[in-house]
Design a protein around this motif. Structure first.
Motif, PDB file in Angstrom:
ATOM      1  N   LEU A   1      -6.319 -42.171 -10.704  1.00 22.01           N
ATOM      2  CA  LEU A   1      -6.640 -40.782 -11.036  1.00 22.01           C
ATOM      3  C   LEU A   1      -7.810 -40.243 -10.219  1.00 22.01           C
ATOM      4  N   GLY A   2      -8.707 -41.125  -9.801  1.00 21.08           N
ATOM      5  CA  GLY A   2      -9.861 -40.698  -9.016  1.00 21.08           C
ATOM      6  C   GLY A   2      -9.462 -40.033  -7.707  1.00 21.08           C
ATOM      7  N   VAL A   3      -8.417 -40.533  -7.070  1.00 18.88           N
ATOM      8  CA  VAL A   3      -7.938 -39.956  -5.813  1.00 18.88           C
ATOM      9  C   VAL A   3      -7.410 -38.546  -6.050  1.00 18.88           C
ATOM     10  N   PHE A   4      -6.696 -38.351  -7.146  1.00 17.25           N
ATOM     11  CA  PHE A   4      -6.180 -37.029  -7.485  1.00 17.25           C
ATOM     12  C   PHE A   4      -7.324 -36.061  -7.769  1.00 17.25           C
ATOM     13  N   VAL A   5      -8.328 -36.523  -8.489  1.00 18.07           N
ATOM     14  CA  VAL A   5      -9.481 -35.670  -8.805  1.00 18.07           C
ATOM     15  C   VAL A   5     -10.214 -35.276  -7.523  1.00 18.07           C
ATOM     16  N   GLU A   6     -10.382 -36.211  -6.597  1.00 16.92           N
ATOM     17  CA  GLU A   6     -11.046 -35.886  -5.330  1.00 16.92           C
ATOM     18  C   GLU A   6     -10.255 -34.849  -4.538  1.00 16.92           C
ATOM     19  N   LEU A   7      -8.937 -34.991  -4.496  1.00 21.51           N
ATOM     20  CA  LEU A   7      -8.105 -33.997  -3.813  1.00 21.51           C
ATOM     21  C   LEU A   7      -8.226 -32.642  -4.509  1.00 21.51           C
ATOM     22  N   THR A   8      -8.233 -32.656  -5.824  1.00 22.23           N
ATOM     23  CA  THR A   8      -8.374 -31.419  -6.595  1.00 22.23           C
ATOM     24  C   THR A   8      -9.683 -30.725  -6.236  1.00 22.23           C
ATOM     25  N   ARG A   9     -10.771 -31.483  -6.160  1.00 27.64           N
ATOM     26  CA  ARG A   9     -12.081 -30.891  -5.819  1.00 27.64           C
ATOM     27  C   ARG A   9     -12.084 -30.262  -4.430  1.00 27.64           C
ATOM     28  N   ARG A  10     -11.325 -30.812  -3.508  1.00 27.90           N
ATOM     29  CA  ARG A  10     -11.292 -30.296  -2.120  1.00 27.90           C
ATOM     30  C   ARG A  10     -10.285 -29.158  -1.931  1.00 27.90           C
ATOM     31  N   SER A  11      -9.346 -29.017  -2.849  1.00 27.21           N
ATOM     32  CA  SER A  11      -8.286 -28.001  -2.710  1.00 27.21           C
ATOM     33  C   SER A  11      -8.840 -26.595  -2.893  1.00 27.21           C
TER      34      SER A  11
ATOM     35  N   ALA B   1     -12.448 -18.381  -9.749  1.00 22.10           N
ATOM     36  CA  ALA B   1     -11.904 -17.404  -8.812  1.00 22.10           C
ATOM     37  C   ALA B   1     -13.013 -16.967  -7.843  1.00 22.10           C
ATOM     38  N   GLU B   2     -12.702 -17.019  -6.565  1.00 18.82           N
ATOM     39  CA  GLU B   2     -13.658 -16.596  -5.541  1.00 18.82           C
ATOM     40  C   GLU B   2     -13.106 -15.392  -4.794  1.00 18.82           C
ATOM     41  N   THR B   3     -13.962 -14.747  -4.039  1.00 19.21           N
ATOM     42  CA  THR B   3     -13.507 -13.617  -3.233  1.00 19.21           C
ATOM     43  C   THR B   3     -12.517 -14.107  -2.186  1.00 19.21           C
ATOM     44  N   GLY B   4     -11.649 -13.228  -1.760  1.00 20.23           N
ATOM     45  CA  GLY B   4     -10.669 -13.596  -0.755  1.00 20.23           C
ATOM     46  C   GLY B   4      -9.396 -14.192  -1.316  1.00 20.23           C
ATOM     47  N   GLY B   5      -9.213 -14.114  -2.642  1.00 16.69           N
ATOM     48  CA  GLY B   5      -7.981 -14.618  -3.240  1.00 16.69           C
ATOM     49  C   GLY B   5      -7.847 -16.125  -3.239  1.00 16.69           C
ATOM     50  N   VAL B   6      -8.974 -16.826  -3.409  1.00 16.96           N
ATOM     51  CA  VAL B   6      -8.975 -18.289  -3.381  1.00 16.96           C
ATOM     52  C   VAL B   6      -9.643 -18.813  -4.649  1.00 16.96           C
ATOM     53  N   LEU B   7      -9.161 -19.946  -5.136  1.00 17.82           N
ATOM     54  CA  LEU B   7      -9.789 -20.643  -6.255  1.00 17.82           C
ATOM     55  C   LEU B   7     -10.524 -21.875  -5.727  1.00 17.82           C
ATOM     56  N   ALA B   8     -11.657 -22.170  -6.330  1.00 18.59           N
ATOM     57  CA  ALA B   8     -12.421 -23.368  -5.975  1.00 18.59           C
ATOM     58  C   ALA B   8     -12.614 -24.206  -7.230  1.00 18.59           C
ATOM     59  N   CYS B   9     -12.374 -25.500  -7.118  1.00 18.13           N
ATOM     60  CA  CYS B   9     -12.566 -26.407  -8.250  1.00 18.13           C
ATOM     61  C   CYS B   9     -14.064 -26.652  -8.411  1.00 18.13           C
ATOM     62  N   GLU B  10     -14.614 -26.198  -9.532  1.00 15.70           N
ATOM     63  CA  GLU B  10     -16.044 -26.374  -9.786  1.00 15.70           C
ATOM     64  C   GLU B  10     -16.340 -27.684 -10.503  1.00 15.70           C
ATOM     65  N   HIS B  11     -15.432 -28.094 -11.388  1.00 15.13           N
ATOM     66  CA  HIS B  11     -15.635 -29.328 -12.148  1.00 15.13           C
ATOM     67  C   HIS B  11     -14.283 -29.987 -12.378  1.00 15.13           C
ATOM     68  N   ALA B  12     -14.283 -31.312 -12.345  1.00 15.07           N
ATOM     69  CA  ALA B  12     -13.060 -32.065 -12.641  1.00 15.07           C
ATOM     70  C   ALA B  12     -13.451 -33.360 -13.342  1.00 15.07           C
ATOM     71  N   TRP B  13     -12.633 -33.753 -14.293  1.00 18.72           N
ATOM     72  CA  TRP B  13     -12.858 -34.969 -15.071  1.00 18.72           C
ATOM     73  C   TRP B  13     -11.546 -35.731 -15.147  1.00 18.72           C
ATOM     74  N   SER B  14     -11.649 -37.068 -15.186  1.00 18.09           N
ATOM     75  CA  SER B  14     -10.452 -37.882 -15.426  1.00 18.09           C
ATOM     76  C   SER B  14     -10.805 -39.063 -16.310  1.00 18.09           C
ATOM     77  N   ALA B  15      -9.807 -39.522 -17.036  1.00 14.07           N
ATOM     78  CA  ALA B  15      -9.948 -40.748 -17.818  1.00 14.07           C
ATOM     79  C   ALA B  15     -10.112 -41.901 -16.833  1.00 14.07           C
ATOM     80  N   PRO B  16     -10.752 -42.979 -17.260  1.00 14.22           N
ATOM     81  CA  PRO B  16     -10.954 -44.121 -16.356  1.00 14.22           C
ATOM     82  C   PRO B  16      -9.672 -44.940 -16.167  1.00 14.22           C
ATOM     83  N   ILE B  17      -8.724 -44.342 -15.455  1.00 13.27           N
ATOM     84  CA  ILE B  17      -7.424 -44.966 -15.217  1.00 13.27           C
ATOM     85  C   ILE B  17      -7.250 -45.089 -13.711  1.00 13.27           C
ATOM     86  N   PRO B  18      -6.860 -46.266 -13.219  1.00 14.72           N
ATOM     87  CA  PRO B  18      -6.679 -46.428 -11.775  1.00 14.72           C
ATOM     88  C   PRO B  18      -5.737 -45.390 -11.176  1.00 14.72           C
TER      89      PRO B  18
END
Length: 185
Positions: A41-51, A22-39
């Motif tokens: 999923l990496g794209v979803f994790v990258e989007l999650t990190r940027r959201s 949780a960050e100031t201003g009512g926003v959440l930031a993704c600090e860490h993300a992990w995925s199983a090595p499945i084709p």
């Protein structure tokens, strides 16, 4: 924290795990993300990190706003899940998010996603959604360290064994001190 996410997801059979702060201003930031090595999923994790979901938006924003765990049976039918098109590419079907607290305040959210039906163990879901979540996450991490130690060669991997033992010992010390009131996390 990445190790905690990996251990939690692996132990509970989820394919993706993320920690949102949780960050100031009512926003959440993704600090860490992990995925199983499945084709895919990496794209979803990258989007999650940027959201940067706001309070009440997307799965982590909903958990943050309510202070309660949220289970998504099928993310494809969720109108409040803007990452759905990319989740679909990775074959993700279900999601679960739960609050991370400091006292009574929600300071973050952990979310988990699976390509299959959601895990329905009511005891685990209830534990993750309540105050006992910190202890349960610590238990998962300690078990992960134990498994790492078993896999390491006692002679060739001495340095890695020492690090794993020190990390596991720190978790156990912090837990015992918190219980006795000597020293807090």
């Amino acid at each position: 924290l990445l190790k905690i996410l990996e251990a939690l997801a692996t132990r509970l059979s989820w394919d993706v795990a993320a920690y949102w702060k949780a960050e100031t201003g009512g926003v959440l930031a993704c600090e860490h993300a992990w995925s199983a090595p499945i084709p895919g999923l990496g794209v979803f994790v990258e989007l999650t990190r940027r959201s940067r979901p706001r309070l009440g938006r997307d799965l982590p924003g909903r958990v943050w706003a309510s202070g309660k765990a949220v289970l998504l049976e099928d993310v494809g039918f969720e109108s409040n899940f803007p990452r759905w098109p990319v989740a679909q590419v990775g074959g993700l079907r279900s999601g679960f998010g739960f609050p991370v607290r400091a006292g009574r305040k929600v300071v973050g959210v952990i979310e988990l996603f699976s390509r299959g039906a959601p895990a329905r163990d009511p005891v685990v879901l209830r534990m993750l959604g309540q105050k006992a979540s910190l202890q349960y996450v610590q238990d998962v991490l300690i078990e992960s360290y134990r498994q790492d130690l078993k896999a390491l060669d006692p002679v060739a991997d001495v340095d890695r064994r020492i690090i794993a033992l020190a990390q596991m010992g720190e978790l156990l010390w912090n837990r015992s001190c918190k219980i006795t009131g000597v020293y807090g996390l």
